[in-house]
Design a protein around this motif. Structure first.
Motif, PDB file in Angstrom:
ATOM      1  N   TYR A 102      19.854   2.333  35.759  1.00  0.00           N
ATOM      2  CA  TYR A 102      20.034   1.218  36.703  1.00  0.00           C
ATOM      3  C   TYR A 102      19.469  -0.090  36.193  1.00  0.00           C
ATOM      4  O   TYR A 102      19.649  -1.124  36.840  1.00  0.00           O
ATOM      5  N   VAL A 103      18.775  -0.091  35.058  1.00  0.00           N
ATOM      6  CA  VAL A 103      18.316  -1.364  34.490  1.00  0.00           C
ATOM      7  C   VAL A 103      19.485  -2.145  33.905  1.00  0.00           C
ATOM      8  O   VAL A 103      19.364  -3.333  33.614  1.00  0.00           O
ATOM      9  N   PHE A 104      20.637  -1.481  33.752  1.00  0.00           N
ATOM     10  CA  PHE A 104      21.840  -2.142  33.249  1.00  0.00           C
ATOM     11  C   PHE A 104      22.765  -2.527  34.397  1.00  0.00           C
ATOM     12  O   PHE A 104      22.731  -1.917  35.476  1.00  0.00           O
ATOM     13  N   SER A 105      23.630  -3.497  34.140  1.00  0.00           N
ATOM     14  CA  SER A 105      24.586  -3.936  35.164  1.00  0.00           C
ATOM     15  C   SER A 105      25.684  -2.902  35.389  1.00  0.00           C
ATOM     16  O   SER A 105      26.261  -2.821  36.471  1.00  0.00           O
ATOM     17  N   GLY A 106      25.994  -2.138  34.343  1.00  0.00           N
ATOM     18  CA  GLY A 106      27.084  -1.177  34.433  1.00  0.00           C
ATOM     19  C   GLY A 106      28.432  -1.775  34.105  1.00  0.00           C
ATOM     20  O   GLY A 106      29.474  -1.131  34.270  1.00  0.00           O
ATOM     21  N   ASP A 107      28.425  -3.020  33.614  1.00  0.00           N
ATOM     22  CA  ASP A 107      29.694  -3.714  33.338  1.00  0.00           C
ATOM     23  C   ASP A 107      30.166  -3.588  31.893  1.00  0.00           C
ATOM     24  O   ASP A 107      31.247  -4.064  31.552  1.00  0.00           O
ATOM     25  N   LYS A 108      29.363  -2.963  31.042  1.00  0.00           N
ATOM     26  CA  LYS A 108      29.727  -2.875  29.630  1.00  0.00           C
ATOM     27  C   LYS A 108      30.920  -1.950  29.407  1.00  0.00           C
ATOM     28  O   LYS A 108      31.057  -0.922  30.072  1.00  0.00           O
ATOM     29  N   VAL A 118      19.614  -6.056  29.520  1.00  0.00           N
ATOM     30  CA  VAL A 118      19.406  -5.459  30.842  1.00  0.00           C
ATOM     31  C   VAL A 118      19.785  -6.478  31.914  1.00  0.00           C
ATOM     32  O   VAL A 118      19.618  -7.680  31.728  1.00  0.00           O
ATOM     33  N   ASP A 119      20.300  -5.966  33.025  1.00  0.00           N
ATOM     34  CA  ASP A 119      20.730  -6.844  34.109  1.00  0.00           C
ATOM     35  C   ASP A 119      20.922  -6.023  35.384  1.00  0.00           C
ATOM     36  O   ASP A 119      22.039  -5.810  35.841  1.00  0.00           O
ATOM     37  N   PRO A 120      19.809  -5.556  35.969  1.00  0.00           N
ATOM     38  CA  PRO A 120      19.918  -4.687  37.145  1.00  0.00           C
ATOM     39  C   PRO A 120      20.510  -5.415  38.348  1.00  0.00           C
ATOM     40  O   PRO A 120      20.279  -6.610  38.536  1.00  0.00           O
ATOM     41  N   LYS A 121      21.242  -4.663  39.172  1.00  0.00           N
ATOM     42  CA  LYS A 121      21.959  -5.254  40.301  1.00  0.00           C
ATOM     43  C   LYS A 121      21.426  -4.823  41.667  1.00  0.00           C
ATOM     44  O   LYS A 121      21.998  -5.197  42.685  1.00  0.00           O
ATOM     45  N   CYS A 122      20.369  -4.021  41.687  1.00  0.00           N
ATOM     46  CA  CYS A 122      19.819  -3.577  42.970  1.00  0.00           C
ATOM     47  C   CYS A 122      18.291  -3.554  42.875  1.00  0.00           C
ATOM     48  O   CYS A 122      17.722  -3.650  41.790  1.00  0.00           O
ATOM     49  N   VAL A 123      17.636  -3.427  44.020  1.00  0.00           N
ATOM     50  CA  VAL A 123      16.169  -3.443  44.062  1.00  0.00           C
ATOM     51  C   VAL A 123      15.579  -2.323  43.211  1.00  0.00           C
ATOM     52  O   VAL A 123      14.611  -2.539  42.471  1.00  0.00           O
ATOM     53  N   TYR A 124      16.166  -1.128  43.318  1.00  0.00           N
ATOM     54  CA  TYR A 124      15.667  -0.010  42.517  1.00  0.00           C
ATOM     55  C   TYR A 124      15.696  -0.353  41.031  1.00  0.00           C
ATOM     56  O   TYR A 124      14.689  -0.195  40.321  1.00  0.00           O
ATOM     57  N   GLY A 125      16.824  -0.833  40.541  1.00  0.00           N
ATOM     58  CA  GLY A 125      16.949  -1.179  39.126  1.00  0.00           C
ATOM     59  C   GLY A 125      16.009  -2.293  38.708  1.00  0.00           C
ATOM     60  O   GLY A 125      15.395  -2.246  37.640  1.00  0.00           O
ATOM     61  N   LYS A 126      15.881  -3.297  39.573  1.00  0.00           N
ATOM     62  CA  LYS A 126      14.998  -4.428  39.259  1.00  0.00           C
ATOM     63  C   LYS A 126      13.536  -3.986  39.199  1.00  0.00           C
ATOM     64  O   LYS A 126      12.781  -4.406  38.313  1.00  0.00           O
ATOM     65  N   SER A 127      13.146  -3.122  40.138  1.00  0.00           N
ATOM     66  CA  SER A 127      11.754  -2.657  40.149  1.00  0.00           C
ATOM     67  C   SER A 127      11.463  -1.753  38.957  1.00  0.00           C
ATOM     68  O   SER A 127      10.377  -1.806  38.370  1.00  0.00           O
ATOM     69  N   LYS A 128      12.434  -0.934  38.573  1.00  0.00           N
ATOM     70  CA  LYS A 128      12.245  -0.058  37.408  1.00  0.00           C
ATOM     71  C   LYS A 128      12.188  -0.871  36.114  1.00  0.00           C
ATOM     72  O   LYS A 128      11.428  -0.534  35.194  1.00  0.00           O
ATOM     73  N   ASP A 177      35.303   6.347  39.997  1.00  0.00           N
ATOM     74  CA  ASP A 177      35.310   5.197  39.093  1.00  0.00           C
ATOM     75  C   ASP A 177      33.904   4.762  38.672  1.00  0.00           C
ATOM     76  O   ASP A 177      33.690   3.620  38.274  1.00  0.00           O
ATOM     77  N   GLN A 178      32.930   5.675  38.772  1.00  0.00           N
ATOM     78  CA  GLN A 178      31.604   5.483  38.180  1.00  0.00           C
ATOM     79  C   GLN A 178      31.405   6.601  37.161  1.00  0.00           C
ATOM     80  O   GLN A 178      31.658   7.761  37.472  1.00  0.00           O
ATOM     81  N   PHE A 179      30.944   6.212  35.960  1.00  0.00           N
ATOM     82  CA  PHE A 179      30.856   7.183  34.868  1.00  0.00           C
ATOM     83  C   PHE A 179      29.446   7.234  34.278  1.00  0.00           C
ATOM     84  O   PHE A 179      28.757   6.216  34.191  1.00  0.00           O
ATOM     85  N   GLY A 180      29.035   8.437  33.891  1.00  0.00           N
ATOM     86  CA  GLY A 180      27.718   8.599  33.296  1.00  0.00           C
ATOM     87  C   GLY A 180      27.511   9.996  32.762  1.00  0.00           C
ATOM     88  O   GLY A 180      28.461  10.781  32.635  1.00  0.00           O
ATOM     89  N   GLY A 181      26.258  10.307  32.466  1.00  0.00           N
ATOM     90  CA  GLY A 181      25.929  11.612  31.913  1.00  0.00           C
ATOM     91  C   GLY A 181      24.970  12.360  32.815  1.00  0.00           C
ATOM     92  O   GLY A 181      23.779  12.017  32.873  1.00  0.00           O
ATOM     93  N   LYS A 260      24.030  -1.593  45.086  1.00  0.00           N
ATOM     94  CA  LYS A 260      25.125  -1.613  44.112  1.00  0.00           C
ATOM     95  C   LYS A 260      24.776  -0.675  42.961  1.00  0.00           C
ATOM     96  O   LYS A 260      23.701  -0.783  42.379  1.00  0.00           O
ATOM     97  N   ARG A 261      25.688   0.225  42.639  1.00  0.00           N
ATOM     98  CA  ARG A 261      25.465   1.197  41.575  1.00  0.00           C
ATOM     99  C   ARG A 261      26.250   0.823  40.328  1.00  0.00           C
ATOM    100  O   ARG A 261      27.344   0.273  40.436  1.00  0.00           O
TER     101      ARG A 261
END
Length: 293
Positions: A102-108, A118-128, A177-181, A260-261
């Motif tokens: 979540y420290v990334f925007s997820g737009d790459k 890094v470009d977090p889009k939510c409080v969780y990501g920003k705090s981490k 339409d969200q992808f990850g591992g 936002k995820r």
């Protein structure tokens, strides 16, 4: 090896305790025993135990709740790691800290490497992210392990949710339409222990350039919908479920959430493999014991 584990009752914390108990001098504590947002309490605990390694598995991980519990999120995800880092530095311990995709925007377009912006889009990501920056700035012997889509036998997670819903419904709509591992908590624990053992074994010979940020998650990458389909298929195969519900792929916009995820949570794990010989999490293999979940 003396190891202090915080967040001992979380998904990764439980896996760490299971794997470390009886093998090292272990102090495993959860928020009931140590509030990591209390600076004095952190320093007292670290000074009293004098660990070689501190593994911080404590975090405020309720992503949507974090949008409302902003101060609590920053206290646990930023301030707690800061105090642990300062305490670790004061006794010469190494700090292994778990972070997130979540420290990334997820737009790459493509897979994220450790040096990507890094470009977090939510409080969780920003705090981490602020937690990452705090530990790197305050402990010279820091390893940050960014991971994603964690699941395991303990705590609440996507696997348990899907198994529960599959018993209640004939049809499920899952974001496609969200992808990850997906990443098995037990594999994260094993990776952290491998790193800890390497640091302690090599001691003064440990290459300090190995400190820093690493990505660790599962392969192959998939969508939440694909993850759910695999969970259901394995559950039916193992007779954990009697029948498979229909899985329908939906768009993120069809399932709005307060936070936002990232659409793209794919993490490149090549660095941790090359540096420590640690392979990506085999999440499909980890699903072979669903009766334990």
């Amino acid at each position: 090896m003396r190891v202090l584990v915080t967040g001992a009752k979380g998904q990764v914390g439980c896996s760490l305790v299971e794997r470390l108990s009886g093998k090292v001098e272990l102090l495993a504590i959860d928020r009931d025993e140590l509030d990591i947002t209390n600076e004095n309490a952190v320093f007292e605990a670290v000074k009293a135990f004098e660990p070689d390694i501190i593994i911080n598995a404590a975090a405020h991980t309720a992503v949507d709740k974090a949008e409302e519990e902003v101060e609590l999120s920053y206290a646990i995800n930023r301030d707690g790691p800061l105090y642990l880092a300062q305490a670790a530095e004061s006794i010469g311990a190494a700090l292994l800290h778990i972070s997130t995709d979540y420290v990334f925007s997820g737009d790459k377009n493509g897979i994220y490497i450790e040096t990507d912006a890094v470009d977090p889009k939510c409080v969780y990501g920003k705090s981490k992210l602020l937690g990452e920056q705090a530990v790197l700035a305050n402990c010279s012997r820091t390893i940050i392990l960014r991971t994603a889509w964690v699941f395991g036998e303990d705590g609440n997670n996507f696997v348990k949710t899907i198994l529960r819903l599959a018993q209640q419904r004939d049809e499920l709509g899952i974001v496609a339409d969200q992808f990850g591992g997906p990443t098995y908590a037990g594999d994260i624990a094993t990776a952290l222990i491998t790193i800890a053992k390497t640091i302690v074994a090599e001691d003064s010979d440990f290459d300090t350039t190995k400190y820093g940020i690493y990505h660790y998650s599962g392969l192959p990458h998939t969508s939440w919908c694909g993850f759910a389909q695999t969970i259901i298929a394995k559950a039916v195969e193992q007779k954990v479920l009697n029948k498979a519900p229909i899985i329908n792929g939906i768009k993120t916009d069809d399932y709005p959430t307060p936070a936002k995820r990232p659409a793209n949570s794919k993490l490149n794990t090549q660095k941790i493999t090359e540096t420590f010989g640690i392979q990506a999490s085999d999440w499909q293999y980890a699903l072979n014991q669903l009766s334990d979940y």
